[in-house]
Scaffold this active site. Structure first.
Site, PDB file in Angstrom:
ATOM      1  N   GLU A   1     -20.270  29.643 -45.438  1.00 11.08           N
ATOM      2  CA  GLU A   1     -20.982  30.760 -46.071  1.00 11.08           C
ATOM      3  C   GLU A   1     -21.272  31.827 -45.027  1.00 11.08           C
ATOM      4  O   GLU A   1     -21.656  31.520 -43.897  1.00 11.08           O
ATOM      5  CB  GLU A   1     -22.321  30.329 -46.693  1.00 11.08           C
ATOM      6  CG  GLU A   1     -22.217  29.454 -47.919  1.00 11.08           C
ATOM      7  CD  GLU A   1     -23.594  29.090 -48.481  1.00 11.08           C
ATOM      8  OE1 GLU A   1     -24.558  29.851 -48.253  1.00 11.08           O
ATOM      9  OE2 GLU A   1     -23.687  28.033 -49.130  1.00 11.08           O
TER      10      GLU A   1
ATOM     11  N   PHE B   1     -25.523  38.736 -53.940  1.00 10.42           N
ATOM     12  CA  PHE B   1     -24.669  38.501 -52.775  1.00 10.42           C
ATOM     13  C   PHE B   1     -23.188  38.708 -53.080  1.00 10.42           C
ATOM     14  O   PHE B   1     -22.353  38.616 -52.186  1.00 10.42           O
ATOM     15  CB  PHE B   1     -24.837  37.058 -52.277  1.00 10.42           C
ATOM     16  CG  PHE B   1     -26.003  36.829 -51.363  1.00 10.42           C
ATOM     17  CD1 PHE B   1     -25.849  36.877 -49.989  1.00 10.42           C
ATOM     18  CD2 PHE B   1     -27.258  36.531 -51.876  1.00 10.42           C
ATOM     19  CE1 PHE B   1     -26.918  36.632 -49.134  1.00 10.42           C
ATOM     20  CE2 PHE B   1     -28.336  36.284 -51.036  1.00 10.42           C
ATOM     21  CZ  PHE B   1     -28.162  36.342 -49.656  1.00 10.42           C
TER      22      PHE B   1
END
Length: 511
Positions: A418, A483
């Site tokens: 991530e 995001f």
């Protein structure tokens, strides 16, 4: 003879920590020491600077995108409905991106982005409604994931599957307290084996846990995540003990699962198995203060070393054992041998670097404050990096943490599972503004340039997954943080639109 790194004195470790922190200060696509470290020309910087076999992907997790349809309750379902005030917009993942129904649309987004891989997670309670094999397998859930995996493979996209991403079946919470009990180790391992049996012929990359630090500290340290336990919380708890118990049981579940996979499945399925840790880096607030240098090292040990030390060396960091004492569980010799080396690869989620300064002993025992460190993003009012709505990000810290892991943890094969940044959306952001996310382009581009530099330094990194494929339910922040590289209309999740960052990533990977 060489001194094993696990046996270095604290003074030497602090010195190594500071040397890494003070080097590689600047990153740009050419890895030259000049400012600014961010990318001046995103059109010129592309994937050709990375090895041909380097994997680029995007990431999500089950609770954040699937919706709750056709599965049994998990801890997040219970938590968000019982304590809606814990989430800023009082929302839940009941619908999210509706990926249960729209998984083919998800794959179309991935295909358009030119990614080679997709990191997803399995919802434990979707395949095992009672949390364990004896409660029966939900074949509809198995079919859903078979369809998703097959759709990915048909489009040339490799699935990287996270077995557990914080969504404990509520039945196991009710029965024995979830990860507070050692009973979960067997149930988790049986669940994982079911996945190996049903999907292992096509899934070649398995991630056992996502950021076990977060479940331990947020679920049991401050109660901000399910099951909402802490000292003084309505549901009870002990913030000075329970986070360590939960972390320990996660490590044992991971290790037993890795052992099982290696013995029964790895040889004929040909896959790899690892886990994903939080990848936060720390710099001393006062770079000339020995106390702050030691504080930065302690912060790393309590955030990352808490899990990485056992996985590499079979025991917890020395400083944790000294400061936490008998509140920190001990591995038996057999457990230590099982945990040590239980990684084919390391997954790392990197978002931020923080300043660390020495703090006095806390007035109340809590795993969150046991390190005796105060963390922040500002030094004398000046931010450490780029100020974004969700946090302050500092790409050079990405290079620094990778080098530190290389030098102190045997340079493991690593995937960045991530990395990304969020935009704030309180319902007052126009679609045009949401789609013009140039700040996200800068975030990914600058981190990728620092990653390229880390690889030139010798860091053994094999892949990078952008968080996230699309806007989704951001756990404790609900839908207020976006995001995604693709925009999602959360009242009608079939309405998705490509953001500027999605177009940029697609062009970056098309080169």
């Amino acid at each position: 003879m060489a001194i094993p790194k696990a046996h270095y004195s604290l003074a030497v470790l602090v010195l190594l920590f500071v040397v890494v922190s003070s080097s590689q200060k600047v990153c740009n696509p050419e890895c030259k020491a000049k400012e600014p470290f961010h990318c001046d020309n995103t059109h010129a910087f592309n994937r050709t600077g990375f090895p041909r076999n380097f994997t680029f992907g995007a990431a999500t997790s089950a609770y954040q995108i699937e919706g709750a349809a056709h599965r049994a309750l998990n801890g997040w379902d219970y938590f968000t409905h019982r304590y809606p005030e814990k989430v800023p917009d009082r929302s839940s993942g009941d619908l999210a991106c509706d990926s249960y129904d729209l998984y083919k649309d998800d794959v179309k987004l991935l295909k358009r982005m030119n990614v080679q891989a997709y990191r997803l997670s399995i919802a434990w309670s979707r395949v095992l409604p009672k949390g364990r094999l004896t409660g029966g397998v939900d074949e509809n859930g198995i079919t859903y994931y078979n369809n998703l995996i097959n759709e990915l493979k048909a489009n040339g996209i490799e699935p990287y599957v996270t077995i557990f991403h914080w969504d404990v079946p509520q039945t196991l919470e009710d029965e024995y307290g979830g990860f507070l009990s050692t009973r979960i180790v067997e149930d988790y391992t049986n669940y994982a084996e079911l996945l190996f049996q049903r999907f292992g012929d096509r899934v070649k990359f398995w991630i056992t846990l996502n950021q076990p630090f977060s479940l331990a500290t947020k679920g049991y340290g401050d109660g901000s995540y399910p099951p909402g336990r802490c000292t003084g919380c309505e549901l009870g708890g002990d913030s000075g003990v329970e986070p360590y118990t939960v972390a320990h049981n996660q490590l044992l579940a991971h290790a037993k699962t890795v052992s099982l996979y290696r013995k029964r499945y790895q040889k004929f399925q040909g896959g790899k198995i690892g886990t994903t840790l939080i990848g936060r880096w720390f710099a001393p607030l006062n770079e000339f203060s020995e106390l702050d240098k030691a504080a930065a090292k302690r912060a790393f040990d309590f955030f990352v070393g808490w899990f990485l030390d056992p996985l590499v060396y079979g025991k917890y960091p020395t400083i944790m054992r000294e400061m936490v004492g008998d509140r920190l569980p001990e591995f038996t010799p057999e457990q230590s041998a099982l945990v040590k080396g239980s990684l084919d690869f390391l997954g790392l989620n990197y978002y931020v670097t923080q300043y660390a300064t020495d703090a006095p002993p806390p007035t109340q025992l809590n795993a969150i404050t046991d390190a005796r460190v105060t963390l922040g993003f500002y030094r004398n009012g000046v931010p450490i990096g780029v100020v974004a709505p969700s946090f302050v990000y500092y790409p050079p810290g990405f290079r620094q943490i990778l080098n530190y892991i290389k030098d102190n943890y045997k340079n493991p094969l690593t995937y960045i599972t991530e990395n990304g940044v969020a935009d704030l959306d309180l319902g007052n952001v126009t679609l045009a503004t949401a789609l013009a996310d140039n700040g996200r382009i800068q975030n990914h581009c600058s981190h990728l340039s620092c990653l390229k530099c880390a690889m030139k330094d010798g860091c053994n990194v094999a892949g990078y997954f952008a968080w996230s494929l699309m806007d989704n339910y951001e756990f404790g922040n609900g839908y207020t943080l976006r995001f995604g590289m693709n925009w999602v209309n959360f009242t009608n999740p079939a309405d998705r639109k490509e953001k500027a960052s999605g177009k940029w990533f697609s062009k970056f990977l098309a080169k």
